[in-house]
Design a protein around this motif. Structure first.
Motif, mmCIF file in Angstrom:
data_model
loop_
_atom_site.group_PDB
_atom_site.id
_atom_site.type_symbol
_atom_site.label_atom_id
_atom_site.label_comp_id
_atom_site.label_asym_id
_atom_site.label_seq_id
_atom_site.Cartn_x
_atom_site.Cartn_y
_atom_site.Cartn_z
ATOM 1 N N ASN A 85 0.816 -1.212 0.000
ATOM 2 C CA ASN A 85 0.000 0.000 0.000
ATOM 3 C C ASN A 85 0.853 1.266 0.000
ATOM 4 N N PRO A 86 1.721 1.436 -1.000
ATOM 5 C CA PRO A 86 2.567 2.633 -1.048
ATOM 6 C C PRO A 86 1.726 3.892 -1.256
ATOM 7 N N ARG A 393 -1.379 5.889 -7.103
ATOM 8 C CA ARG A 393 -1.376 6.737 -5.916
ATOM 9 C C ARG A 393 -0.433 7.926 -6.027
ATOM 10 N N ASP A 394 0.718 7.749 -6.648
ATOM 11 C CA ASP A 394 1.668 8.854 -6.760
ATOM 12 C C ASP A 394 2.485 8.685 -8.028
ATOM 13 N N SER A 405 5.599 5.452 -11.055
ATOM 14 C CA SER A 405 4.335 5.560 -10.338
ATOM 15 C C SER A 405 4.139 4.366 -9.421
ATOM 16 N N VAL A 406 3.601 4.624 -8.226
ATOM 17 C CA VAL A 406 3.249 3.549 -7.295
ATOM 18 C C VAL A 406 1.727 3.417 -7.245
ATOM 19 N N ALA A 409 -2.020 -1.302 -5.046
ATOM 20 C CA ALA A 409 -1.807 -2.745 -5.021
ATOM 21 C C ALA A 409 -0.349 -3.119 -4.777
ATOM 22 N N GLY A 410 0.546 -2.139 -4.650
ATOM 23 C CA GLY A 410 1.938 -2.426 -4.318
ATOM 24 C C GLY A 410 2.897 -2.435 -5.480
ATOM 25 N N ARG A 411 2.446 -1.989 -6.641
ATOM 26 C CA ARG A 411 3.324 -1.990 -7.801
ATOM 27 C C ARG A 411 4.107 -0.671 -7.917
ATOM 28 N N LEU A 412 5.322 -0.801 -8.475
ATOM 29 C CA LEU A 412 6.101 0.357 -8.911
ATOM 30 C C LEU A 412 6.298 0.230 -10.405
#
Length: 418
Positions: A85-86, A393-394, A405-406, A409-412
């Motif tokens: 959850n970044p 999210r960002d 981007s993050v 769901a936890g992806r970068l």
């Protein structure tokens, strides 16, 4: 010449009082941006669904602008799916990233997707609801002082919780924050779970711009209009959390001196235009009426008096008006909502057609919105990574000139040219 222009922008933020800021802003706004994106207006608007309301925009192009399409072939890479959850991401000078995770952990992530163990020293956060460890930025002189600034929701005992700003020094071994201090609290505290704002940014003078939410509930919404409240504002403070002397309400007894702008609902995007130096933000509307605003010192952005949205249950908000003298119109709004979170202007050279475009992480919209801005007006909109079905999210620029981007769901993600 470039260095002179940068120094002029820095001085504008550093020492001008409110009246001079307004004059400087007008001068800046009249500048023709040196790099423009040619927009093919033959594309239909990207939004095709009906809106939640029949409200009319205040001017042409304020919503549902024509679509644009990136011609450069793109390579989209998922560097990792293992973040938890970044919420915020910011680059370090060496190319790595600091990433906040909502539950209260701070991690280093490499461009290869390697994730560090949690960095120790982060204060306890209240992660209930929309709270947690939120926005993050490094000091402009990070290479010398290794200072990190972050926003989080902090418990205040029986009074509830609030949006707080902390700072600490990243240790030489990257394993902990040292000498951590809370430098600002957006009071009053409130027993709620929503709308903390939470983005943070350095202005060219080295001061901090921080967004706070109005905490969502009917009881707290009016505080967005209250100059004696820290809720629903963008504040401008120095590195010790003190109000900056040139702020628009400095010296007034009926207003908090840290306030830079007010009338905000829940700002989760802050960015400075790379050429004009103007502050831009995105904020959540209710059901409809998400906004993109260009922020001017001392201005009132209307919430909850004017809005292009309605209550989630379908009822009107207040007197159901969209325009009022003395309150600023959004440069652009979305209905249905994008749920705009973190934002970044593209300043790289790898994709020239993106130069000075704004990129917005969309949550319920499940895409990254590319926004073409010319002369402070939106001229085109594109949806990127829509097929990924992620809550973005960002968004940030990497030191390598790619976008990152993050997602919730936890992806970068890394977004670059092929």
């Amino acid at each position: 010449m470039l260095n002179i222009q940068k120094e002029m922008k820095r001085l504008r933020w550093a020492v001008l009082p409110a009246a001079a800021l307004a004059i400087a802003s007008c001068q800046t706004n009249s500048m023709k941006e040196t790099t423009e994106t040619k927009v093919d207006s033959t594309f239909a608007p990207v939004e095709t669904k009906p809106g939640n309301t029949a409200y009319k925009p205040a001017f042409e192009g304020q919503t549902r602008i024509n679509g644009v399409k990136t011609a450069t072939p793109l390579e989209v890479t998922v560097l990792t799916s293992d973040l938890k959850n970044p919420w915020g991401i910011t680059p370090l000078p060496d190319g790595r990233f600091l990433v906040t995770e909502k539950a209260g952990t701070l991690r280093l992530v490499t461009t290869a997707g390697a994730i560090s163990e949690p960095i120790a020293g982060v204060p306890a956060v209240d992660s209930d609801g929309q709270g947690g460890l939120l926005g993050i930025r490094t000091d402009p002189a990070f290479n010398e002082n290794r200072m990190v600034y972050f926003v989080f929701s902090e418990k205040q005992g029986g009074a509830g919780n609030l949006t707080a700003v902390g700072k600490g020094k990243l240790s030489a071994d990257d394993k902990r924050l040292e000498d951590v201090k809370v430098i600002y609290r957006a009071t009053p505290a409130y027993k709620g779970r929503l709308h903390y704002g939470g983005r943070i940014l350095f202005d060219p003078a080295g001061n901090l711009l921080v967004s706070t939410g109005e905490r969502s509930d009917l009881a707290t919404r009016p505080q967005a209009q209250d100059l004696k409240s820290g809720l629903g504002k963008i504040v401008r403070i120095d590195k010790d959390g003190k109000p900056v002397s040139g702020n628009p309400f400095a010296g007034r007894t009926d207003a908090r001196p840290e306030i830079y702008s007010y009338g905000h609902r829940n700002v989760q995007g802050l960015a400075l235009h790379p050429e004009t130096g103007d502050l831009w933000e995105t904020e959540f509307g209710p059901r409809g009426g998400d906004e993109l605003n260009r922020i001017e010192a001392g201005k009132n952005y209307g919430w909850p008096v004017i809005t292009y949205g309605i209550e989630y249950a379908g009822g009107k908000i207040g007197d159901s008006i969209q325009q009022k003298e003395g309150m600023e119109q959004p440069v652009y709004y979305w209905d249905p909502v994008l749920s705009p979170s973190g934002i970044a202007f593209y300043t790289g050279d790898r994709i020239p057609e993106w130069k000075n475009n704004l990129f917005i992480g969309g949550l319920s919209g499940s895409h990254i919105a590319r926004i073409v801005i010319e002369q402070n007006k939106v001229k085109g909109e594109e949806r990127l990574l829509e097929n990924e079905k992620q809550r973005f999210r960002d968004v940030t620029m990497g030191t390598d000139g790619a976008l990152y981007s993050v997602t919730d769901a936890g992806r970068l993600y890394k977004i670059d040219k092929k």
